[in-house]
Design a protein around this motif. Sequence first.
Motif, PDB file in Angstrom:
ATOM      1  N   TRP A 172      26.481   5.966  52.232  1.00 19.23           N
ATOM      2  CA  TRP A 172      26.683   4.601  52.707  1.00 19.23           C
ATOM      3  C   TRP A 172      27.904   4.496  53.613  1.00 19.23           C
ATOM      4  O   TRP A 172      27.868   3.816  54.633  1.00 19.23           O
ATOM      5  N   GLU A 231      20.118  -0.083  50.996  1.00 18.34           N
ATOM      6  CA  GLU A 231      21.002  -1.104  51.551  1.00 18.34           C
ATOM      7  C   GLU A 231      20.977  -2.327  50.647  1.00 18.34           C
ATOM      8  O   GLU A 231      19.935  -2.707  50.131  1.00 18.34           O
ATOM      9  N   GLU A 265      37.037   1.972  51.920  1.00 15.51           N
ATOM     10  CA  GLU A 265      36.195   0.782  51.797  1.00 15.51           C
ATOM     11  C   GLU A 265      36.979  -0.357  51.140  1.00 15.51           C
ATOM     12  O   GLU A 265      38.006  -0.134  50.510  1.00 15.51           O
ATOM     13  N   ARG A 266      36.471  -1.566  51.276  1.00 20.42           N
ATOM     14  CA  ARG A 266      37.235  -2.771  50.925  1.00 20.42           C
ATOM     15  C   ARG A 266      37.695  -2.873  49.476  1.00 20.42           C
ATOM     16  O   ARG A 266      38.753  -3.422  49.210  1.00 20.42           O
ATOM     17  N   VAL A 300      27.678   3.033  57.378  1.00 20.13           N
ATOM     18  CA  VAL A 300      28.437   1.854  57.802  1.00 20.13           C
ATOM     19  C   VAL A 300      29.323   2.188  58.998  1.00 20.13           C
ATOM     20  O   VAL A 300      29.446   1.393  59.924  1.00 20.13           O
ATOM     21  N   THR A 323      31.488   0.318  48.077  1.00 21.11           N
ATOM     22  CA  THR A 323      32.733  -0.362  48.464  1.00 21.11           C
ATOM     23  C   THR A 323      33.950   0.126  47.689  1.00 21.11           C
ATOM     24  O   THR A 323      35.076  -0.262  48.012  1.00 21.11           O
ATOM     25  N   PRO A 367      23.230  -6.376  50.188  1.00 21.18           N
ATOM     26  CA  PRO A 367      23.896  -7.401  50.992  1.00 21.18           C
ATOM     27  C   PRO A 367      25.403  -7.132  51.106  1.00 21.18           C
ATOM     28  O   PRO A 367      26.209  -7.792  50.461  1.00 21.18           O
ATOM     29  N   GLY A 368      25.769  -6.098  51.862  1.00 22.85           N
ATOM     30  CA  GLY A 368      27.173  -5.744  52.025  1.00 22.85           C
ATOM     31  C   GLY A 368      27.637  -4.639  51.099  1.00 22.85           C
ATOM     32  O   GLY A 368      28.802  -4.269  51.091  1.00 22.85           O
ATOM     33  N   TYR A 369      26.730  -4.093  50.319  1.00 26.74           N
ATOM     34  CA  TYR A 369      27.026  -2.989  49.411  1.00 26.74           C
ATOM     35  C   TYR A 369      25.699  -2.301  49.092  1.00 26.74           C
ATOM     36  O   TYR A 369      24.637  -2.908  49.218  1.00 26.74           O
TER      37      TYR A 369
END
Length: 145
Positions: free
Chosen positions: A138, A44, A18-19, A142, A13, A46-48
């Motif tokens: 990643w 993988e 990325e965020r 994504v 991320t 949980p979101g990162y």
Amino acid sequence: MTGRQLPFFVYGTLRPGERNHDLLLRGRTTAERPALLPGAVLYEGPGYPYALDADDPAATVTGEAVTAAPDEYGRLLAVLDRLEEYGGPGHPANLYERVSREVLLEDGTPVRAWVYVAAERVARRLRAGGRTVDGGDWHEAVSRR
């Protein structure tokens, strides 16, 4: 911890686009260069993602080598440690460990950098039943979703 101000190898991320990149890195860096972390595999989360050492020495994780602006280094190190839930070497609550590893810039130049890898308790769980990120990128994985 070393007294040297190592760059950071980012692979999730914190990568451009990325965020957390704009939120935490924009304006605090002097260079962001494509790089690879050899001998590592990506899982993988949980979101990162999580990077782990690989049994296959040819495995790589794709990311960027980020050089902090000298006057931002200490603050950025603290911010990234907090983001990655790193409380110090071997801390039992660590989500990640911050380790010094050699990464390869896109021209093949090796550079020593800080890398946040899955803490051992997380790594055991991932190795037992986690899902790897095909190709070790990643950001690419994504964007295909």
